[in-house]
Scaffold this motif. Structure first.
Motif, mmCIF file in Angstrom:
data_model
loop_
_atom_site.group_PDB
_atom_site.id
_atom_site.type_symbol
_atom_site.label_atom_id
_atom_site.label_comp_id
_atom_site.label_asym_id
_atom_site.label_seq_id
_atom_site.Cartn_x
_atom_site.Cartn_y
_atom_site.Cartn_z
ATOM 1 N N ALA A 93 0.830 -1.206 0.000
ATOM 2 C CA ALA A 93 0.000 0.000 0.000
ATOM 3 C C ALA A 93 0.864 1.256 0.000
ATOM 4 O O ALA A 93 0.589 2.217 -0.739
ATOM 5 C CB ALA A 93 -0.926 -0.012 1.213
ATOM 6 N N PHE A 94 1.918 1.259 0.790
ATOM 7 C CA PHE A 94 2.821 2.409 0.827
ATOM 8 C C PHE A 94 3.605 2.535 -0.475
ATOM 9 O O PHE A 94 3.835 3.642 -0.976
ATOM 10 C CB PHE A 94 3.792 2.277 2.007
ATOM 11 C CG PHE A 94 3.242 2.799 3.294
ATOM 12 C CD1 PHE A 94 3.416 4.118 3.665
ATOM 13 C CD2 PHE A 94 2.527 1.968 4.138
ATOM 14 C CE1 PHE A 94 2.899 4.609 4.852
ATOM 15 C CE2 PHE A 94 2.002 2.446 5.326
ATOM 16 C CZ PHE A 94 2.188 3.773 5.687
ATOM 17 N N ASP A 95 4.021 1.407 -0.993
ATOM 18 C CA ASP A 95 4.807 1.409 -2.224
ATOM 19 C C ASP A 95 4.010 2.007 -3.385
ATOM 20 O O ASP A 95 4.522 2.830 -4.154
ATOM 21 C CB ASP A 95 5.233 -0.023 -2.552
ATOM 22 C CG ASP A 95 6.114 -0.106 -3.789
ATOM 23 O OD1 ASP A 95 7.195 0.520 -3.782
ATOM 24 O OD2 ASP A 95 5.723 -0.794 -4.749
ATOM 25 N N LYS A 96 2.743 1.611 -3.488
ATOM 26 C CA LYS A 96 1.910 2.110 -4.582
ATOM 27 C C LYS A 96 1.465 3.551 -4.345
ATOM 28 O O LYS A 96 1.431 4.366 -5.281
ATOM 29 C CB LYS A 96 0.686 1.207 -4.755
ATOM 30 C CG LYS A 96 1.026 -0.188 -5.263
ATOM 31 C CD LYS A 96 1.735 -0.119 -6.607
ATOM 32 C CE LYS A 96 2.079 -1.505 -7.130
ATOM 33 N NZ LYS A 96 2.837 -1.440 -8.410
ATOM 34 N N ALA A 97 1.119 3.872 -3.113
ATOM 35 C CA ALA A 97 0.658 5.228 -2.810
ATOM 36 C C ALA A 97 1.775 6.255 -3.020
ATOM 37 O O ALA A 97 1.521 7.389 -3.437
ATOM 38 C CB ALA A 97 0.142 5.301 -1.382
ATOM 39 N N SER A 98 2.992 5.855 -2.738
ATOM 40 C CA SER A 98 4.131 6.767 -2.910
ATOM 41 C C SER A 98 4.646 6.783 -4.345
ATOM 42 O O SER A 98 5.535 7.562 -4.675
ATOM 43 C CB SER A 98 5.269 6.356 -1.977
ATOM 44 O OG SER A 98 5.781 5.080 -2.348
ATOM 45 N N LYS A 99 4.087 5.871 -5.171
ATOM 46 C CA LYS A 99 4.510 5.722 -6.569
ATOM 47 C C LYS A 99 5.982 5.316 -6.687
ATOM 48 O O LYS A 99 6.635 5.575 -7.699
ATOM 49 C CB LYS A 99 4.260 7.013 -7.359
ATOM 50 C CG LYS A 99 2.782 7.375 -7.480
ATOM 51 C CD LYS A 99 2.594 8.631 -8.307
ATOM 52 C CE LYS A 99 1.117 8.892 -8.595
ATOM 53 N NZ LYS A 99 0.297 9.040 -7.397
ATOM 54 N N ALA A 100 6.493 4.704 -5.630
ATOM 55 C CA ALA A 100 7.867 4.202 -5.690
ATOM 56 C C ALA A 100 7.943 2.996 -6.620
ATOM 57 O O ALA A 100 8.927 2.812 -7.342
ATOM 58 C CB ALA A 100 8.354 3.820 -4.297
ATOM 59 N N ASN A 101 6.893 2.175 -6.569
ATOM 60 C CA ASN A 101 6.813 0.979 -7.420
ATOM 61 C C ASN A 101 8.091 0.134 -7.345
ATOM 62 O O ASN A 101 8.613 -0.326 -8.355
ATOM 63 C CB ASN A 101 6.533 1.382 -8.874
ATOM 64 C CG ASN A 101 5.158 2.012 -9.022
ATOM 65 O OD1 ASN A 101 4.197 1.575 -8.393
ATOM 66 N ND2 ASN A 101 5.074 3.069 -9.824
ATOM 67 N N PHE A 102 8.551 -0.022 -6.135
ATOM 68 C CA PHE A 102 9.777 -0.794 -5.929
ATOM 69 C C PHE A 102 9.507 -2.294 -5.864
ATOM 70 O O PHE A 102 10.308 -3.104 -6.333
ATOM 71 C CB PHE A 102 10.460 -0.333 -4.632
ATOM 72 C CG PHE A 102 11.633 -1.182 -4.230
ATOM 73 C CD1 PHE A 102 12.863 -1.028 -4.840
ATOM 74 C CD2 PHE A 102 11.505 -2.158 -3.237
ATOM 75 C CE1 PHE A 102 13.946 -1.817 -4.477
ATOM 76 C CE2 PHE A 102 12.576 -2.944 -2.867
ATOM 77 C CZ PHE A 102 13.804 -2.772 -3.487
ATOM 78 N N LEU A 103 8.373 -2.651 -5.285
ATOM 79 C CA LEU A 103 8.097 -4.063 -5.033
ATOM 80 C C LEU A 103 7.953 -4.871 -6.319
ATOM 81 O O LEU A 103 7.258 -4.473 -7.255
ATOM 82 C CB LEU A 103 6.828 -4.222 -4.198
ATOM 83 C CG LEU A 103 6.929 -3.891 -2.709
ATOM 84 C CD1 LEU A 103 5.611 -4.190 -2.022
ATOM 85 C CD2 LEU A 103 8.056 -4.668 -2.042
ATOM 86 N N THR A 104 8.623 -6.002 -6.315
ATOM 87 C CA THR A 104 8.516 -7.001 -7.381
ATOM 88 C C THR A 104 8.657 -8.370 -6.726
ATOM 89 O O THR A 104 9.176 -8.468 -5.606
ATOM 90 C CB THR A 104 9.620 -6.826 -8.440
ATOM 91 O OG1 THR A 104 10.902 -6.933 -7.798
ATOM 92 C CG2 THR A 104 9.501 -5.491 -9.159
ATOM 93 N N PRO A 105 8.229 -9.427 -7.384
ATOM 94 C CA PRO A 105 8.388 -10.772 -6.795
ATOM 95 C C PRO A 105 9.818 -11.282 -6.953
ATOM 96 O O PRO A 105 10.074 -12.298 -7.602
ATOM 97 C CB PRO A 105 7.388 -11.607 -7.600
ATOM 98 C CG PRO A 105 7.340 -10.941 -8.927
ATOM 99 C CD PRO A 105 7.488 -9.469 -8.658
ATOM 100 N N SER A 106 10.745 -10.570 -6.352
ATOM 101 C CA SER A 106 12.164 -10.910 -6.501
ATOM 102 C C SER A 106 12.794 -11.194 -5.143
ATOM 103 O O SER A 106 12.286 -10.776 -4.099
ATOM 104 C CB SER A 106 12.914 -9.757 -7.179
ATOM 105 O OG SER A 106 12.880 -8.604 -6.355
ATOM 106 N N ASP A 107 13.915 -11.877 -5.189
ATOM 107 C CA ASP A 107 14.656 -12.161 -3.957
ATOM 108 C C ASP A 107 15.186 -10.874 -3.330
ATOM 109 O O ASP A 107 15.300 -10.772 -2.105
ATOM 110 C CB ASP A 107 15.828 -13.107 -4.251
ATOM 111 C CG ASP A 107 15.364 -14.502 -4.638
ATOM 112 O OD1 ASP A 107 14.240 -14.876 -4.242
ATOM 113 O OD2 ASP A 107 16.114 -15.205 -5.339
ATOM 114 N N LYS A 108 15.496 -9.900 -4.177
ATOM 115 C CA LYS A 108 16.002 -8.621 -3.683
ATOM 116 C C LYS A 108 14.960 -7.933 -2.803
ATOM 117 O O LYS A 108 15.276 -7.450 -1.710
ATOM 118 C CB LYS A 108 16.370 -7.722 -4.866
ATOM 119 C CG LYS A 108 16.879 -6.343 -4.460
ATOM 120 C CD LYS A 108 17.172 -5.494 -5.681
ATOM 121 C CE LYS A 108 17.619 -4.092 -5.272
ATOM 122 N NZ LYS A 108 17.877 -3.233 -6.461
#
Length: 234
Positions: free
Chosen positions: A146-161
């Motif tokens: 929710a924070f990632d999308k609201a901030s438009k950071a769009n960092f999250l991905t289904p990755s190990d990182k």
């Protein structure tokens, strides 16, 4: 004064409340120094403390007896002191078998074991409560989403990182976080969910909503609702 009287009668060292308070104080004090300090180590410390108390108790009895004899006899010389010390040492052995050892095995040790069981039980209950109060891995990921999308950071991905980053932030299992990320971002994973798993996912959404609502974070709530719609079956 009351504690002194209890010590003189040797009641204090075997009182349950005294043993518990001493165990807790000693154990938590050592835990501050050594994070992995076990209860068994504190148990040994308490046993050593019991025998120290027994020695102090016996010394007190000897001193009181010596003062009483001196008061009535009125003599205090080298021979008197030598005889007193000799008799004092000799008298310890009978008291060890008649008083200190029976109290140790019959009262102190059982109470100490009970104290340890009670203390560890409370610790387990506290840890269990902490686990129950803590958000699940899935709810934590949804909250961060929710924070990632609201901030438009769009960092999250289904990755190990990303899983490793969230592990560092929340201290949760990287594997559990990775599975939650896969569920959020991979449509095929969502399609394979059984009904009972959908119920669990719904509960995770509720957990995340509760936090966001408490924060009055409307933008995050809307983002999460949009994601939740993707889990709904036609």
């Amino acid at each position: 004064m009351k504690q002194l009287k209890s010590f003189f009668t040797f009641d204090l060292p075997v009182e349950y409340s005294y043993i518990y308070s001493r165990f807790r104080k000693t154990h938590e004090g050592q835990r501050d120094i050594y994070a992995s300090w076990p209860a068994e180590a504190t148990r040994r410390h308490m046993i050593n403390e019991y025998w120290s108390n027994a020695l102090w108790h016996y010394s007190l009895l000897v001193v009181v007896a010596a003062v009483a004899v001196w008061f009535y006899n009125g003599q205090l010389n080298g021979m008197f002191m030598l005889v007193g010390v000799t008799l004092g040492i000799a008298a310890y052995l009978p008291l060890y078998f008649i008083l200190y050892r029976p109290i140790f095995t019959g009262e102190f040790l059982p109470k100490l074991e009970t104290v340890i069981a009670a203390y560890e039980g409370r610790e387990r209950a506290w840890l269990e409560k902490c686990k129950q109060d803590q958000l699940t891995n899935r709810a934590l990921v949804l909250f961060f989403y929710a924070f990632d999308k609201a901030s438009k950071a769009n960092f999250l991905t289904p990755s190990d990182k990303c899983a490793d980053l969230l592990h560092k932030i929340f201290g949760s299992s990287p594997d559990g976080i990775k599975k939650a990320l896969d569920l959020i971002f991979k449509k095929d994973k969502r399609a394979k969910l059984e009904h009972r798993h959908l119920v669990e996912v719904s509960k995770s959404f509720e957990e995340a909503y509760a936090i966001l609502e408490a924060m009055q974070f409307e933008e995050g709530i809307q983002r999460l609702k949009h994601l939740e719609q993707q889990f709904q079956r036609p």
